[in-house]
Structure formats: C-alpha cells, structure tokens
Motif scaffolding. Structure first.
Motif, PDB file in Angstrom:
ATOM      1  N   GLY A 142     -28.387 -27.145 -61.318  1.00 51.60           N
ATOM      2  CA  GLY A 142     -28.794 -25.778 -61.616  1.00 51.60           C
ATOM      3  C   GLY A 142     -30.259 -25.555 -61.298  1.00 51.60           C
ATOM      4  O   GLY A 142     -30.644 -24.526 -60.762  1.00 51.60           O
ATOM      5  N   SER A 143     -31.089 -26.530 -61.627  1.00 53.00           N
ATOM      6  CA  SER A 143     -32.520 -26.428 -61.339  1.00 53.00           C
ATOM      7  C   SER A 143     -32.757 -26.355 -59.843  1.00 53.00           C
ATOM      8  O   SER A 143     -33.553 -25.555 -59.372  1.00 53.00           O
ATOM      9  CB  SER A 143     -33.272 -27.632 -61.903  1.00 53.00           C
ATOM     10  OG  SER A 143     -33.192 -27.659 -63.291  1.00 53.00           O
ATOM     11  N   HIS A 144     -32.057 -27.191 -59.091  1.00 56.10           N
ATOM     12  CA  HIS A 144     -32.215 -27.204 -57.638  1.00 56.10           C
ATOM     13  C   HIS A 144     -31.792 -25.866 -57.050  1.00 56.10           C
ATOM     14  O   HIS A 144     -32.486 -25.306 -56.201  1.00 56.10           O
ATOM     15  CB  HIS A 144     -31.393 -28.343 -57.025  1.00 56.10           C
ATOM     16  CG  HIS A 144     -31.592 -28.469 -55.550  1.00 56.10           C
ATOM     17  ND1 HIS A 144     -30.808 -27.806 -54.649  1.00 56.10           N
ATOM     18  CD2 HIS A 144     -32.518 -29.143 -54.836  1.00 56.10           C
ATOM     19  CE1 HIS A 144     -31.221 -28.075 -53.428  1.00 56.10           C
ATOM     20  NE2 HIS A 144     -32.267 -28.882 -53.518  1.00 56.10           N
ATOM     21  N   GLN A 145     -30.667 -25.320 -57.503  1.00 54.69           N
ATOM     22  CA  GLN A 145     -30.203 -24.024 -57.006  1.00 54.69           C
ATOM     23  C   GLN A 145     -31.184 -22.914 -57.364  1.00 54.69           C
ATOM     24  O   GLN A 145     -31.468 -22.044 -56.551  1.00 54.69           O
ATOM     25  CB  GLN A 145     -28.818 -23.710 -57.561  1.00 54.69           C
ATOM     26  CG  GLN A 145     -27.735 -24.613 -57.003  1.00 54.69           C
ATOM     27  CD  GLN A 145     -26.411 -24.452 -57.733  1.00 54.69           C
ATOM     28  OE1 GLN A 145     -26.362 -23.956 -58.848  1.00 54.69           O
ATOM     29  NE2 GLN A 145     -25.351 -24.903 -57.098  1.00 54.69           N
ATOM     30  N   THR A 146     -31.712 -22.937 -58.569  1.00 58.39           N
ATOM     31  CA  THR A 146     -32.675 -21.925 -59.001  1.00 58.39           C
ATOM     32  C   THR A 146     -33.937 -21.997 -58.160  1.00 58.39           C
ATOM     33  O   THR A 146     -34.434 -20.979 -57.677  1.00 58.39           O
ATOM     34  CB  THR A 146     -33.022 -22.098 -60.491  1.00 58.39           C
ATOM     35  OG1 THR A 146     -31.826 -21.965 -61.258  1.00 58.39           O
ATOM     36  CG2 THR A 146     -34.043 -21.069 -60.942  1.00 58.39           C
ATOM     37  N   LEU A 147     -34.465 -23.199 -57.973  1.00 55.97           N
ATOM     38  CA  LEU A 147     -35.689 -23.352 -57.182  1.00 55.97           C
ATOM     39  C   LEU A 147     -35.466 -22.957 -55.727  1.00 55.97           C
ATOM     40  O   LEU A 147     -36.333 -22.336 -55.106  1.00 55.97           O
ATOM     41  CB  LEU A 147     -36.218 -24.782 -57.288  1.00 55.97           C
ATOM     42  CG  LEU A 147     -36.737 -25.164 -58.675  1.00 55.97           C
ATOM     43  CD1 LEU A 147     -37.075 -26.648 -58.721  1.00 55.97           C
ATOM     44  CD2 LEU A 147     -37.937 -24.317 -59.066  1.00 55.97           C
ATOM     45  N   THR A 148     -34.296 -23.270 -55.180  1.00 55.74           N
ATOM     46  CA  THR A 148     -33.983 -22.866 -53.805  1.00 55.74           C
ATOM     47  C   THR A 148     -33.928 -21.342 -53.705  1.00 55.74           C
ATOM     48  O   THR A 148     -34.462 -20.749 -52.759  1.00 55.74           O
ATOM     49  CB  THR A 148     -32.649 -23.488 -53.349  1.00 55.74           C
ATOM     50  OG1 THR A 148     -32.774 -24.910 -53.396  1.00 55.74           O
ATOM     51  CG2 THR A 148     -32.277 -23.052 -51.941  1.00 55.74           C
ATOM     52  N   SER A 149     -33.335 -20.683 -54.688  1.00 53.22           N
ATOM     53  CA  SER A 149     -33.266 -19.221 -54.698  1.00 53.22           C
ATOM     54  C   SER A 149     -34.652 -18.604 -54.802  1.00 53.22           C
ATOM     55  O   SER A 149     -34.960 -17.622 -54.131  1.00 53.22           O
ATOM     56  CB  SER A 149     -32.403 -18.727 -55.864  1.00 53.22           C
ATOM     57  OG  SER A 149     -31.075 -19.128 -55.690  1.00 53.22           O
ATOM     58  N   LEU A 150     -35.508 -19.178 -55.654  1.00 55.70           N
ATOM     59  CA  LEU A 150     -36.868 -18.663 -55.788  1.00 55.70           C
ATOM     60  C   LEU A 150     -37.640 -18.835 -54.485  1.00 55.70           C
ATOM     61  O   LEU A 150     -38.345 -17.928 -54.042  1.00 55.70           O
ATOM     62  CB  LEU A 150     -37.597 -19.357 -56.936  1.00 55.70           C
ATOM     63  CG  LEU A 150     -37.135 -18.963 -58.331  1.00 55.70           C
ATOM     64  CD1 LEU A 150     -37.769 -19.865 -59.366  1.00 55.70           C
ATOM     65  CD2 LEU A 150     -37.431 -17.505 -58.613  1.00 55.70           C
ATOM     66  N   ARG A 151     -37.507 -19.991 -53.850  1.00 53.91           N
ATOM     67  CA  ARG A 151     -38.204 -20.234 -52.586  1.00 53.91           C
ATOM     68  C   ARG A 151     -37.776 -19.198 -51.551  1.00 53.91           C
ATOM     69  O   ARG A 151     -38.591 -18.639 -50.833  1.00 53.91           O
ATOM     70  CB  ARG A 151     -37.918 -21.650 -52.073  1.00 53.91           C
ATOM     71  CG  ARG A 151     -38.725 -21.981 -50.831  1.00 53.91           C
ATOM     72  CD  ARG A 151     -38.387 -23.379 -50.327  1.00 53.91           C
ATOM     73  NE  ARG A 151     -39.335 -23.891 -49.388  1.00 53.91           N
ATOM     74  CZ  ARG A 151     -39.419 -23.539 -48.113  1.00 53.91           C
ATOM     75  NH1 ARG A 151     -38.621 -22.611 -47.644  1.00 53.91           N
ATOM     76  NH2 ARG A 151     -40.314 -24.094 -47.322  1.00 53.91           N
ATOM     77  N   THR A 152     -36.475 -18.910 -51.490  1.00 56.24           N
ATOM     78  CA  THR A 152     -35.967 -17.897 -50.569  1.00 56.24           C
ATOM     79  C   THR A 152     -36.559 -16.531 -50.914  1.00 56.24           C
ATOM     80  O   THR A 152     -36.922 -15.763 -50.022  1.00 56.24           O
ATOM     81  CB  THR A 152     -34.422 -17.856 -50.633  1.00 56.24           C
ATOM     82  OG1 THR A 152     -33.916 -19.137 -50.279  1.00 56.24           O
ATOM     83  CG2 THR A 152     -33.862 -16.812 -49.697  1.00 56.24           C
ATOM     84  N   GLY A 153     -36.676 -16.230 -52.204  1.00 58.15           N
ATOM     85  CA  GLY A 153     -37.244 -14.954 -52.633  1.00 58.15           C
ATOM     86  C   GLY A 153     -38.710 -14.813 -52.266  1.00 58.15           C
ATOM     87  O   GLY A 153     -39.195 -13.719 -52.023  1.00 58.15           O
TER      88      GLY A 153
END
Length: 92
Positions: free
Chosen positions: A5-16
């Motif tokens: 979940g942390s990895h997915q969240t951080l990946t989404s933030l980086r994309t944002g």
C-alpha cells in the motif's frame, strides 16, 4: 500502512507531482523549509517541500478540479541521530 500500500501510494504521489517542464530528482532540486523538531519528532507538509521552486502541494493541484482541499503531511522521527519518515498522512 502495508508495504504494498505504501509503495502504491508513493507511486501515485510521484505521478501527481510529475508535471511537464518540472524535472524530478535527481535532476530536479528539492528544498525543504526550516523544520523545528519537537524532541525526536517533526512534521513537514507538502507546502513546505519544493521541487524546482514549486511546492509539492501546488504541483499536485495542477490540472486538478480540487480547489485545494488535499494535502500530505509527513511525521519524521529521529533515531540514533538520523531522521526517518514515521507516518504519512493524506487529507486536508
């Protein structure tokens, strides 16, 4: 948060935060406003971290229909003289 979940969240933030004309690290320069710790903890918000002169909050809102009700805050913890991210809070 679980690791996946942390990895997915951080990946989404980086994309944002990835916007045309903004270089991401290591090319883009990251700066952090002065943080005043309280003992072995400190908090920093996305408005206090800039990438090439743009706050992370402002980058996240580019192209968004959200008028500013979103933010990220990190709680940092000091252990053996080094700082680590303890928590990441998404919200207002």
């Amino acid at each position: 948060m679980r690791a996946t979940g942390s990895h997915q969240t951080l990946t989404s933030l980086r994309t944002g935060w990835a916007k045309p004309g903004i270089a991401l690290p290591p090319k883009g320069k990251v700066t952090v406003d002065k943080i005043t710790p309280s003992g072995d903890t400190a908090t920093v918000a996305d408005t206090g971290i800039s990438l090439d002169g743009h706050t992370l909050n402002a980058l996240m809102l580019i192209g968004s229909h959200n008028a500013g009700g979103f933010g990220v805050k990190w709680t940092l913890q000091r252990k053996q003289g080094r700082w680590f991210i303890g928590e990441m809070n998404l919200g207002n």
